[in-house]
Design a protein around this motif. Structure first.
Motif, PDB file in Angstrom:
ATOM      1  N   THR A 169       0.829  -1.214   0.000  1.00  0.00           N
ATOM      2  CA  THR A 169       0.000   0.000   0.000  1.00  0.00           C
ATOM      3  C   THR A 169       0.864   1.265   0.000  1.00  0.00           C
ATOM      4  N   GLY A 170       2.081   1.131   0.523  1.00  0.00           N
ATOM      5  CA  GLY A 170       2.977   2.281   0.540  1.00  0.00           C
ATOM      6  C   GLY A 170       3.395   2.711  -0.855  1.00  0.00           C
ATOM      7  N   ALA A 171       3.149   1.840  -1.844  1.00  0.00           N
ATOM      8  CA  ALA A 171       3.525   2.160  -3.224  1.00  0.00           C
ATOM      9  C   ALA A 171       2.434   2.940  -3.951  1.00  0.00           C
ATOM     10  N   VAL A 172       1.289   3.116  -3.311  1.00  0.00           N
ATOM     11  CA  VAL A 172       0.188   3.829  -3.979  1.00  0.00           C
ATOM     12  C   VAL A 172       0.404   5.342  -3.800  1.00  0.00           C
ATOM     13  N   GLU A 173       0.903   5.952  -4.849  1.00  0.00           N
ATOM     14  CA  GLU A 173       1.160   7.393  -4.803  1.00  0.00           C
ATOM     15  C   GLU A 173      -0.173   8.145  -4.833  1.00  0.00           C
ATOM     16  N   PRO A 174      -0.237   9.300  -4.191  1.00  0.00           N
ATOM     17  CA  PRO A 174      -1.480  10.083  -4.187  1.00  0.00           C
ATOM     18  C   PRO A 174      -2.011  10.351  -5.594  1.00  0.00           C
ATOM     19  N   GLY A 175      -1.080  10.588  -6.540  1.00  0.00           N
ATOM     20  CA  GLY A 175      -1.507  10.881  -7.907  1.00  0.00           C
ATOM     21  C   GLY A 175      -2.274   9.726  -8.540  1.00  0.00           C
ATOM     22  N   VAL A 176      -1.954   8.506  -8.136  1.00  0.00           N
ATOM     23  CA  VAL A 176      -2.632   7.325  -8.682  1.00  0.00           C
ATOM     24  C   VAL A 176      -4.093   7.301  -8.195  1.00  0.00           C
ATOM     25  N   VAL A 177      -4.268   7.631  -6.941  1.00  0.00           N
ATOM     26  CA  VAL A 177      -5.631   7.652  -6.375  1.00  0.00           C
ATOM     27  C   VAL A 177      -6.442   8.762  -7.044  1.00  0.00           C
ATOM     28  N   LEU A 178      -5.839   9.925  -7.178  1.00  0.00           N
ATOM     29  CA  LEU A 178      -6.549  11.043  -7.816  1.00  0.00           C
ATOM     30  C   LEU A 178      -6.857  10.721  -9.277  1.00  0.00           C
ATOM     31  N   ALA A 179      -5.938  10.018  -9.946  1.00  0.00           N
ATOM     32  CA  ALA A 179      -6.169   9.635 -11.343  1.00  0.00           C
ATOM     33  C   ALA A 179      -7.357   8.683 -11.448  1.00  0.00           C
ATOM     34  N   ALA A 180      -7.496   7.791 -10.472  1.00  0.00           N
ATOM     35  CA  ALA A 180      -8.627   6.857 -10.481  1.00  0.00           C
ATOM     36  C   ALA A 180      -9.949   7.651 -10.414  1.00  0.00           C
ATOM     37  N   LEU A 237      -1.916  -5.902   8.004  1.00  0.00           N
ATOM     38  CA  LEU A 237      -2.185  -5.445   9.367  1.00  0.00           C
ATOM     39  C   LEU A 237      -0.968  -4.672   9.890  1.00  0.00           C
ATOM     40  N   ASP A 238      -1.191  -3.839  10.885  1.00  0.00           N
ATOM     41  CA  ASP A 238      -0.077  -3.109  11.503  1.00  0.00           C
ATOM     42  C   ASP A 238       0.988  -4.107  11.962  1.00  0.00           C
ATOM     43  N   GLY A 239       2.235  -3.794  11.677  1.00  0.00           N
ATOM     44  CA  GLY A 239       3.341  -4.665  12.083  1.00  0.00           C
ATOM     45  C   GLY A 239       3.612  -5.810  11.117  1.00  0.00           C
ATOM     46  N   GLU A 240       2.787  -5.954  10.081  1.00  0.00           N
ATOM     47  CA  GLU A 240       2.966  -7.081   9.151  1.00  0.00           C
ATOM     48  C   GLU A 240       3.289  -6.668   7.721  1.00  0.00           C
ATOM     49  N   CYS A 241       3.487  -5.369   7.497  1.00  0.00           N
ATOM     50  CA  CYS A 241       3.840  -4.901   6.150  1.00  0.00           C
ATOM     51  C   CYS A 241       5.205  -5.489   5.780  1.00  0.00           C
ATOM     52  N   HIS A 242       5.278  -6.069   4.608  1.00  0.00           N
ATOM     53  CA  HIS A 242       6.520  -6.688   4.169  1.00  0.00           C
ATOM     54  C   HIS A 242       7.591  -5.653   3.813  1.00  0.00           C
ATOM     55  N   ASN A 298       2.332   0.347   5.029  1.00  0.00           N
ATOM     56  CA  ASN A 298       0.919   0.513   5.384  1.00  0.00           C
ATOM     57  C   ASN A 298       0.694   1.752   6.265  1.00  0.00           C
ATOM     58  N   LEU A 299       1.675   2.068   7.101  1.00  0.00           N
ATOM     59  CA  LEU A 299       1.543   3.252   7.948  1.00  0.00           C
ATOM     60  C   LEU A 299       1.603   4.517   7.089  1.00  0.00           C
TER      61      LEU A 299
END
Ligand code: FES
Length: 141
Positions: A42-53, A67-72, A77-78
């Protein structure tokens, strides 16, 4: 009557996407208006991608990750949670309801939780009118 909504779900491959996949294997269904896009984190989802959607006519977008503490990637995720909070403020300024964007977290084994969260989000989007961006583009019919 509102047209069929368009909902994009950006799902972390190792957790949320796996949970959605498991839901499919278990025949646990979720709203057919949801299009899932697998992402590495989820950390790879840039704001521009969401706005483009939204710009491309999405009525709602959710980001689903580990889940918190489980991001690879440790804290992707944070970072995503912070971005979603900031993006909600941007949506508000653009005249879009903040309810159109959400983040939730699941493990790969949580197929029913994925279904519950995705279904609740889709129900919320279905209760809203089509996105004003979509209406403006003449795609609301
Ligand atoms: Fe799943 Fe980062 S790897 S949210």
């Amino acid at each position: 009557m509102n047209p069929e909504p368009r909902i994009i779900g950006f799902c972390c491959y190792t957790c949320a996407y796996a949970a959605a996949d498991l839901a499919g294997s278990m025949r646990v269904t979720y709203d057919p208006a949801i299009t899932i896009v697998a992402i590495p984190c989820t950390g790879a989802v840039e704001p521009g991608v969401v706005l483009a959607a939204f710009e491309e006519g999405a009525d709602g977008v959710f980001i689903a990750g580990c889940l918190d503490g489980e991001c690879h990637y440790k804290s992707g995720n944070l970072r995503a949670k912070e971005r979603v909070r900031a993006l909600c403020a941007v949506l508000e300024k653009l005249g879009l309801e903040t309810a159109r964007l959400e983040m939730f977290q699941v493990s790969a084994a949580m197929a029913t939780r994925f279904r519950d969260k995705a279904t609740a989000f889709a129900a919320r989007i279905r209760a809203l009118p089509p996105s004003p961006v979509r209406r403006r583009e003449g795609r609301g019919e």
